[in-house]
Write a protein that holds these residues in place. Structure first.
Motif, PDB file in Angstrom:
ATOM      1  N   GLY A 100     -25.705  -8.890   2.227  1.00 36.27           N
ATOM      2  CA  GLY A 100     -26.269  -7.618   1.800  1.00 36.27           C
ATOM      3  C   GLY A 100     -25.791  -7.224   0.423  1.00 36.27           C
ATOM      4  N   PRO A 101     -26.589  -6.447  -0.292  1.00 34.75           N
ATOM      5  CA  PRO A 101     -26.122  -5.916  -1.574  1.00 34.75           C
ATOM      6  C   PRO A 101     -24.981  -4.945  -1.324  1.00 34.75           C
ATOM      7  N   PRO A 102     -24.157  -4.685  -2.311  1.00 38.59           N
ATOM      8  CA  PRO A 102     -23.085  -3.701  -2.103  1.00 38.59           C
ATOM      9  C   PRO A 102     -23.678  -2.349  -1.773  1.00 38.59           C
ATOM     10  N   PRO A 103     -23.022  -1.596  -0.908  1.00 36.35           N
ATOM     11  CA  PRO A 103     -23.574  -0.288  -0.565  1.00 36.35           C
ATOM     12  C   PRO A 103     -23.613   0.611  -1.789  1.00 36.35           C
ATOM     13  N   PRO A 104     -24.604   1.499  -1.867  1.00 32.78           N
ATOM     14  CA  PRO A 104     -24.663   2.420  -3.001  1.00 32.78           C
ATOM     15  C   PRO A 104     -23.493   3.391  -2.953  1.00 32.78           C
ATOM     16  N   PRO A 105     -23.162   3.990  -4.074  1.00 33.06           N
ATOM     17  CA  PRO A 105     -22.062   4.967  -4.077  1.00 33.06           C
ATOM     18  C   PRO A 105     -22.320   6.072  -3.060  1.00 33.06           C
ATOM     19  N   ALA A 106     -21.271   6.478  -2.372  1.00 32.27           N
ATOM     20  CA  ALA A 106     -21.404   7.530  -1.364  1.00 32.27           C
ATOM     21  C   ALA A 106     -21.782   8.844  -2.035  1.00 32.27           C
ATOM     22  N   THR A 107     -22.727   9.531  -1.433  1.00 36.43           N
ATOM     23  CA  THR A 107     -23.145  10.840  -1.919  1.00 36.43           C
ATOM     24  C   THR A 107     -22.424  11.928  -1.129  1.00 36.43           C
ATOM     25  N   PRO A 108     -22.460  13.171  -1.586  1.00 36.49           N
ATOM     26  CA  PRO A 108     -21.873  14.252  -0.780  1.00 36.49           C
ATOM     27  C   PRO A 108     -22.476  14.334   0.618  1.00 36.49           C
ATOM     28  N   ALA A 109     -23.788  14.059   0.733  1.00 37.89           N
ATOM     29  CA  ALA A 109     -24.416  14.087   2.058  1.00 37.89           C
ATOM     30  C   ALA A 109     -23.875  12.973   2.946  1.00 37.89           C
ATOM     31  N   ASP A 110     -23.611  11.792   2.363  1.00 37.97           N
ATOM     32  CA  ASP A 110     -23.005  10.702   3.128  1.00 37.97           C
ATOM     33  C   ASP A 110     -21.645  11.119   3.669  1.00 37.97           C
ATOM     34  N   ALA A 111     -20.863  11.775   2.820  1.00 38.83           N
ATOM     35  CA  ALA A 111     -19.534  12.230   3.244  1.00 38.83           C
ATOM     36  C   ALA A 111     -19.643  13.257   4.364  1.00 38.83           C
ATOM     37  N   THR A 112     -20.633  14.143   4.274  1.00 42.61           N
ATOM     38  CA  THR A 112     -20.838  15.137   5.331  1.00 42.61           C
ATOM     39  C   THR A 112     -21.192  14.457   6.648  1.00 42.61           C
ATOM     40  N   ARG A 113     -22.116  13.498   6.600  1.00 44.97           N
ATOM     41  CA  ARG A 113     -22.502  12.802   7.827  1.00 44.97           C
ATOM     42  C   ARG A 113     -21.329  12.048   8.445  1.00 44.97           C
ATOM     43  N   ALA A 114     -20.531  11.391   7.603  1.00 42.00           N
ATOM     44  CA  ALA A 114     -19.357  10.675   8.118  1.00 42.00           C
ATOM     45  C   ALA A 114     -18.382  11.639   8.787  1.00 42.00           C
ATOM     46  N   LYS A 115     -18.179  12.787   8.177  1.00 40.06           N
ATOM     47  CA  LYS A 115     -17.277  13.794   8.739  1.00 40.06           C
ATOM     48  C   LYS A 115     -17.796  14.290  10.086  1.00 40.06           C
ATOM     49  N   LEU A 116     -19.101  14.510  10.187  1.00 37.99           N
ATOM     50  CA  LEU A 116     -19.668  15.032  11.429  1.00 37.99           C
ATOM     51  C   LEU A 116     -19.666  13.973  12.528  1.00 37.99           C
ATOM     52  N   ARG A 117     -19.930  12.710  12.172  1.00 40.46           N
ATOM     53  CA  ARG A 117     -19.872  11.646  13.182  1.00 40.46           C
ATOM     54  C   ARG A 117     -18.454  11.472  13.715  1.00 40.46           C
ATOM     55  N   ALA A 118     -17.459  11.777  12.898  1.00 41.66           N
ATOM     56  CA  ALA A 118     -16.064  11.596  13.301  1.00 41.66           C
ATOM     57  C   ALA A 118     -15.589  12.657  14.289  1.00 41.66           C
ATOM     58  N   ILE A 119     -16.338  13.754  14.429  1.00 42.79           N
ATOM     59  CA  ILE A 119     -15.919  14.834  15.328  1.00 42.79           C
ATOM     60  C   ILE A 119     -16.074  14.399  16.779  1.00 42.79           C
ATOM     61  N   ASP A 120     -15.046  14.626  17.568  1.00 43.78           N
ATOM     62  CA  ASP A 120     -15.102  14.381  19.012  1.00 43.78           C
ATOM     63  C   ASP A 120     -15.639  15.654  19.663  1.00 43.78           C
ATOM     64  N   LEU A 121     -16.949  15.683  19.880  1.00 43.71           N
ATOM     65  CA  LEU A 121     -17.588  16.905  20.373  1.00 43.71           C
ATOM     66  C   LEU A 121     -17.100  17.280  21.769  1.00 43.71           C
ATOM     67  N   CYS A 122     -16.778  16.282  22.595  1.00 42.43           N
ATOM     68  CA  CYS A 122     -16.284  16.596  23.934  1.00 42.43           C
ATOM     69  C   CYS A 122     -14.906  17.234  23.885  1.00 42.43           C
ATOM     70  N   ALA A 123     -14.091  16.847  22.885  1.00 40.80           N
ATOM     71  CA  ALA A 123     -12.756  17.422  22.761  1.00 40.80           C
ATOM     72  C   ALA A 123     -12.787  18.848  22.231  1.00 40.80           C
ATOM     73  N   MET A 124     -13.931  19.299  21.729  1.00 40.88           N
ATOM     74  CA  MET A 124     -14.046  20.703  21.317  1.00 40.88           C
ATOM     75  C   MET A 124     -14.140  21.632  22.513  1.00 40.88           C
ATOM     76  N   HIS A 125     -14.472  21.076  23.680  1.00 37.10           N
ATOM     77  CA  HIS A 125     -14.571  21.902  24.890  1.00 37.10           C
ATOM     78  C   HIS A 125     -13.195  22.240  25.445  1.00 37.10           C
ATOM     79  N   ASN A 126     -13.142  23.313  26.230  1.00 40.39           N
ATOM     80  CA  ASN A 126     -11.934  23.726  26.946  1.00 40.39           C
ATOM     81  C   ASN A 126     -12.358  24.193  28.344  1.00 40.39           C
ATOM     82  N   PRO A 127     -12.479  23.268  29.306  1.00 37.19           N
ATOM     83  CA  PRO A 127     -12.968  23.642  30.640  1.00 37.19           C
ATOM     84  C   PRO A 127     -12.187  24.771  31.307  1.00 37.19           C
ATOM     85  N   PRO A 128     -10.834  24.795  31.263  1.00 34.40           N
ATOM     86  CA  PRO A 128     -10.129  25.928  31.879  1.00 34.40           C
ATOM     87  C   PRO A 128     -10.521  27.273  31.279  1.00 34.40           C
ATOM     88  N   ALA A 129     -10.728  27.312  29.959  1.00 38.16           N
ATOM     89  CA  ALA A 129     -11.154  28.563  29.333  1.00 38.16           C
ATOM     90  C   ALA A 129     -12.542  28.955  29.819  1.00 38.16           C
TER      91      ALA A 129
END
Length: 387
Positions: A78-107
């Motif tokens: 493959g060709p080298p990936p294009p330079p990361a854009t701010p939107a790429d960084a946002t998507r990477a940050k959001l994919r990294a979130i553990d959405l299940c760990a944001m929950h608090n069942p006892p609460a």
């Protein structure tokens, strides 16, 4: 993916305050987008690409034979990936979130009196995680709380009621919906993120009337207050607060630049956090390059039944190997429907229903292209990024 309604038992174990809490029971979860073979595949995906996409990347197409998995024992360079854009960084940050760990069942069970935690399960497209609550005398969930991330129009968000909780600016929306006995519409609360995305909490009211039931938006606000620090600094998958770890959910589906080589150049579009569209250079009739792409590859990361890998025992699903990876391939023998290549990533499984014979769900990559030769090449490129 299949659109499925499930009964869910022990699905995830969530570590809260150093203790492990297993949430078990019944729930009703509907899968998100599906590729069900209805209509034209190209008709479904072509509108997603617009003229605002980045310029094409040059490359040379490869021409393997058309047998299942052939021509793809190694991934195309493959060709080298294009330079990361701010939107790429946002998507990477959001994919990294553990959405299940944001929950608090006892609460949650403290807020809604008389309820117990029933199940905690990520969606099949990894875009949300739902906590289901129920009363001991009921066989179906009462309140459900989904925490997720999505691309949301800012006008839609700001039409909601502004809420400031722990210094964070949320927006709450609820469509009017009641019957003679109780409300029927969910309450959705958004926390805007960069580049047109938002984290959200969606609280669904009980299916059946409950005496003294709390208003769903009151439940949502109380739950946000109880979990405010997790919204301020979302837990990440790298912290391993939930088990099993779903590594595929953090991977970028647009990282397989070898697909562009197989296409002879082209462009990439993020259709979703876990879906990417790769398009060959546009066919031009006037020298402007303004025509439609010649070919397109659709890559999706998902959580689904291993039965998907055999098409639920559909004899037209052929087993093969690509780059040393066992795969299943289904050729529609139609230029508009394309060829589907599926394979499992890792050994992780999520139990969907302990009282059912359905096997635990697994992490699956789905690659669709106009031909099986191209689908095989694209699958090889993806395998090199996620195995």
């Amino acid at each position: 993916m299949r659109k499925t309604s499930l009964t869910i038992a022990t699905a995830l174990v969530l570590a809260i305050g150093g203790a492990l809490t297993a949430c078990t029971g019944d729930s009703d979860t509907t899968a998100a987008q599906e590729h069900d073979g209805s209509g034209s595949w190209l008709d479904q995906v072509l509108p997603r690409l617009t003229a605002s996409l980045p310029p094409s990347t040059p490359g040379q197409p490869q021409q393997p034979d058309t047998s299942p998995g052939a021509g793809a024992t190694t991934q195309p360079p493959g060709p080298p990936p294009p330079p990361a854009t701010p939107a790429d960084a946002t998507r990477a940050k959001l994919r990294a979130i553990d959405l299940c760990a944001m929950h608090n069942p006892p609460a949650a069970t403290t807020i809604v009196k008389g309820e117990v935690a029933d199940s905690l399960l990520p969606s099949d497209d990894f875009n949300d995680c739902t906590l289901n609550l129920h009363r001991a005398d009921k066989l179906v969930p009462d309140y459900t709380m989904a925490i997720g991330v999505d691309a949301v129009d800012q006008d839609t968000i700001q039409q909601g009621q502004p809420l400031q909780i722990a210094g964070l600016n949320f927006y709450s929306r609820q469509q009017t919906g009641t019957n003679d006995e109780h409300e029927t519409s969910p309450c959705v609360v958004y926390l805007p993120q960069s580049d047109g995305y938002a984290l959200y909490l969606q609280v669904e009211p009980p299916i059946d009337p409950v005496d003294g039931a709390m208003h769903v938006c009151d439940v949502a606000v109380a739950y946000l207050k109880a979990t405010a620090e997790r919204w301020r600094t979302p837990p990440t998958r790298a912290e391993h607060r939930t088990d099993p770890a779903l590594d595929l959910a953090a991977a970028d589906p647009c990282a397989a630049t070898g697909i562009l080589t197989a296409l002879g150049g082209g462009r990439v579009a993020h259709a979703d956090l876990h879906q990417c569209l790769y398009a060959s250079p546009r066919q031009s009739t006037d020298g402007t390059g303004a025509g439609a792409p010649l070919k397109m590859v659709d890559v999706r990361y998902e959580l689904d039944s291993p039965d998907t890998l055999t098409g639920d025992d559909d004899a037209t699903y052929k087993q093969a190997a690509i780059a040393g990876m066992p795969v299943a391939q289904h050729d529609s023998h139609s230029a508009t429907q394309g060829c589907l290549t599926l394979f499992r990533i890792g050994s992780v499984s999520v139990t969907i229903d302990e009282n059912s014979s359905e096997p635990p769900w697994v992490q699956i990559v789905e690659v669709t292209a106009p031909t099986c030769a191209l689908s095989s090449q694209a699958a090889a490129a993806v395998i090199s990024t996620v195995r």
